[in-house]
Design a protein around this motif. Sequence first.
Motif, PDB file in Angstrom:
ATOM      1  N   SER A 190      27.070 -45.854 -28.683  1.00 36.32           N
ATOM      2  CA  SER A 190      26.073 -45.100 -29.439  1.00 36.32           C
ATOM      3  C   SER A 190      25.370 -44.066 -28.562  1.00 36.32           C
ATOM      4  O   SER A 190      24.714 -43.170 -29.087  1.00 36.32           O
ATOM      5  CB  SER A 190      25.039 -46.043 -30.053  1.00 36.32           C
ATOM      6  OG  SER A 190      24.363 -46.754 -29.039  1.00 36.32           O
ATOM      7  N   GLU A 191      25.494 -44.189 -27.253  1.00 37.75           N
ATOM      8  CA  GLU A 191      24.866 -43.239 -26.332  1.00 37.75           C
ATOM      9  C   GLU A 191      25.663 -41.937 -26.319  1.00 37.75           C
ATOM     10  O   GLU A 191      26.876 -41.950 -26.128  1.00 37.75           O
ATOM     11  CB  GLU A 191      24.829 -43.829 -24.922  1.00 37.75           C
ATOM     12  CG  GLU A 191      24.289 -42.877 -23.909  1.00 37.75           C
ATOM     13  CD  GLU A 191      23.187 -43.476 -23.076  1.00 37.75           C
ATOM     14  OE1 GLU A 191      22.690 -42.752 -22.226  1.00 37.75           O
ATOM     15  OE2 GLU A 191      22.860 -44.644 -23.286  1.00 37.75           O
ATOM     16  N   ILE A 204      30.563 -38.736 -28.438  1.00 41.21           N
ATOM     17  CA  ILE A 204      29.480 -39.274 -29.252  1.00 41.21           C
ATOM     18  C   ILE A 204      28.363 -38.240 -29.250  1.00 41.21           C
ATOM     19  O   ILE A 204      27.870 -37.844 -28.190  1.00 41.21           O
ATOM     20  CB  ILE A 204      28.956 -40.619 -28.689  1.00 41.21           C
ATOM     21  CG1 ILE A 204      30.082 -41.637 -28.560  1.00 41.21           C
ATOM     22  CG2 ILE A 204      27.818 -41.148 -29.556  1.00 41.21           C
ATOM     23  CD1 ILE A 204      30.669 -42.101 -29.854  1.00 41.21           C
ATOM     24  N   GLY A 247      24.750 -40.274 -32.846  1.00 41.44           N
ATOM     25  CA  GLY A 247      25.620 -41.437 -32.738  1.00 41.44           C
ATOM     26  C   GLY A 247      26.950 -41.309 -33.456  1.00 41.44           C
ATOM     27  O   GLY A 247      27.681 -42.284 -33.573  1.00 41.44           O
TER      28      GLY A 247
END
Length: 56
Positions: A16-17, A31, A35
């Motif tokens: 998610s980073e 990403i 996200g």
Amino acid sequence: MAVAARLSARRVATLSEPGLYADGDGLYLKIGAFGVGRWIFRYRLGGRRRDMGRGR
């Protein structure tokens, strides 16, 4: 030539980073700020680096 670490399905699902994560052989998972992940294929053509989007 060294073999790059591959991204597992579990790792992809938990990322998610924001950043660029290599899967090997020019394939990357990018990403974004919110996200959302997109696949990118990087290659060279005529001495210049090119990025080709491959979708979500």
